[in-house]
Design a protein around this motif. Structure first.
Motif, mmCIF file in Angstrom:
data_model
loop_
_atom_site.group_PDB
_atom_site.id
_atom_site.type_symbol
_atom_site.label_atom_id
_atom_site.label_comp_id
_atom_site.label_asym_id
_atom_site.label_seq_id
_atom_site.Cartn_x
_atom_site.Cartn_y
_atom_site.Cartn_z
ATOM 1 N N ASP A 82 8.107 45.326 70.889
ATOM 2 C CA ASP A 82 8.844 45.869 69.739
ATOM 3 C C ASP A 82 10.188 45.195 69.529
ATOM 4 O OD1 ASP A 82 6.803 47.583 69.188
ATOM 5 O OD2 ASP A 82 7.709 49.330 70.154
ATOM 6 N N GLU A 83 10.872 44.865 70.614
ATOM 7 C CA GLU A 83 12.200 44.253 70.490
ATOM 8 C C GLU A 83 12.104 42.873 69.846
ATOM 9 O OE1 GLU A 83 15.947 42.885 73.319
ATOM 10 O OE2 GLU A 83 14.496 44.334 74.095
ATOM 11 N N LYS A 84 11.142 42.069 70.304
ATOM 12 C CA LYS A 84 10.967 40.731 69.739
ATOM 13 C C LYS A 84 10.475 40.808 68.295
ATOM 14 C CE LYS A 84 10.164 38.250 74.064
ATOM 15 N NZ LYS A 84 9.178 37.535 74.909
ATOM 16 N N LEU A 85 9.597 41.765 68.033
ATOM 17 C CA LEU A 85 9.093 41.925 66.668
ATOM 18 C C LEU A 85 10.219 42.317 65.717
ATOM 19 C CD1 LEU A 85 6.706 41.999 64.699
ATOM 20 C CD2 LEU A 85 6.323 44.377 65.373
ATOM 21 N N ASN A 86 11.075 43.220 66.160
ATOM 22 C CA ASN A 86 12.216 43.621 65.333
ATOM 23 C C ASN A 86 13.155 42.455 65.077
ATOM 24 O OD1 ASN A 86 11.432 46.288 64.999
ATOM 25 N ND2 ASN A 86 12.481 46.994 66.832
ATOM 26 N N THR A 87 13.344 41.620 66.096
ATOM 27 C CA THR A 87 14.189 40.426 65.940
ATOM 28 C C THR A 87 13.610 39.514 64.868
ATOM 29 O OG1 THR A 87 14.941 40.491 68.239
ATOM 30 C CG2 THR A 87 15.107 38.380 67.105
ATOM 31 N N LEU A 88 12.309 39.264 64.958
ATOM 32 C CA LEU A 88 11.628 38.417 63.970
ATOM 33 C C LEU A 88 11.770 39.010 62.571
ATOM 34 C CD1 LEU A 88 9.614 36.235 63.000
ATOM 35 C CD2 LEU A 88 7.773 37.760 63.750
#
Length: 201
Positions: free
Chosen positions: A77-83
């Protein structure tokens, strides 16, 4: 003028319906194309993505390998939110500009915003109506396995990571059942077009 937001889950057949609407005279704005445009090599979004995720997301020509990037952020979720925070605001800005341009030109009766994440990214506010392409989960799994060579487990995981279809239905103004034949789907689209666009004449 009518602005339609066309959306649907992965492997729902949304692209096929978008092509049908284009043949009927709608002007299509493809959110995926706009997202690709804002992440071209050496753009601000491209630079941010490379900085955050590393050069391993790049192809030999310097463009972003979307599948590799997707695999990196999937399930995190953290990486997806960053993207999403890097790409979505810029893509939405381009989309808003195109809608304004087409509305000002007054050349088209119907604009279709083809966006898989129309609801999730709050682009519903940009459209007059939401048309949801719906298929049953087993059909999606079968299509993902055939189209993308996913295993059954991989296909199920992708579906589970998406907004549930029932939640999308609550937002939709029209639901297009795409589990049947192409002819059945086409008949649904023709009926909607006649009812909605006929009112604009």
């Amino acid at each position: 003028m009518l602005i339609i937001g066309l959306t649907g889950g992965i492997a729902s057949g949304k692209s096929t319906i978008s092509k049908l609407l284009k043949r009927m005279g709608a002007k299509i704005i493809d959110a995926d194309i706009e997202a690709k445009a804002v992440t071209k090599p050496n753009t601000p979004a491209w630079e941010e993505l490379v900085k955050r995720f590393g050069e391993e997301i790049l192809r030999v020509d310097g463009s972003i390998d979307r599948r590799k990037l997707g695999n990196i952020v999937f399930g995190d979720d953290e990486k997806l939110n960053t993207l999403n925070n890097i790409v979505h605001p810029r893509a939405i800005e381009r989309i808003e500009g195109k809608i304004l341009k087409f509305k000002t030109g007054n050349k088209y009766k119907v604009i279709v915003l083809d966006a898989p994440l129309l609801i999730e990214t709050n682009m519903v506010d940009l459209v007059d109506e939401v048309w949801l392409v719906a298929v049953d989960q087993q059909t999606q799994i079968n299509r993902l396995m055939d189209r993308d060579n996913f295993t059954k487990e991989q296909a199920k995981a992708r579906l589970q990571a998406q907004m549930p279809l029932e939640d999308k239905k609550k937002v939709a103004d029209e639901i297009i059942d795409n589990t049947g034949s192409r002819r059945q789907t086409r008949e649904q689209i023709l009926s909607l077009w006649q009812n909605k666009v006929g009112e604009l004449n």
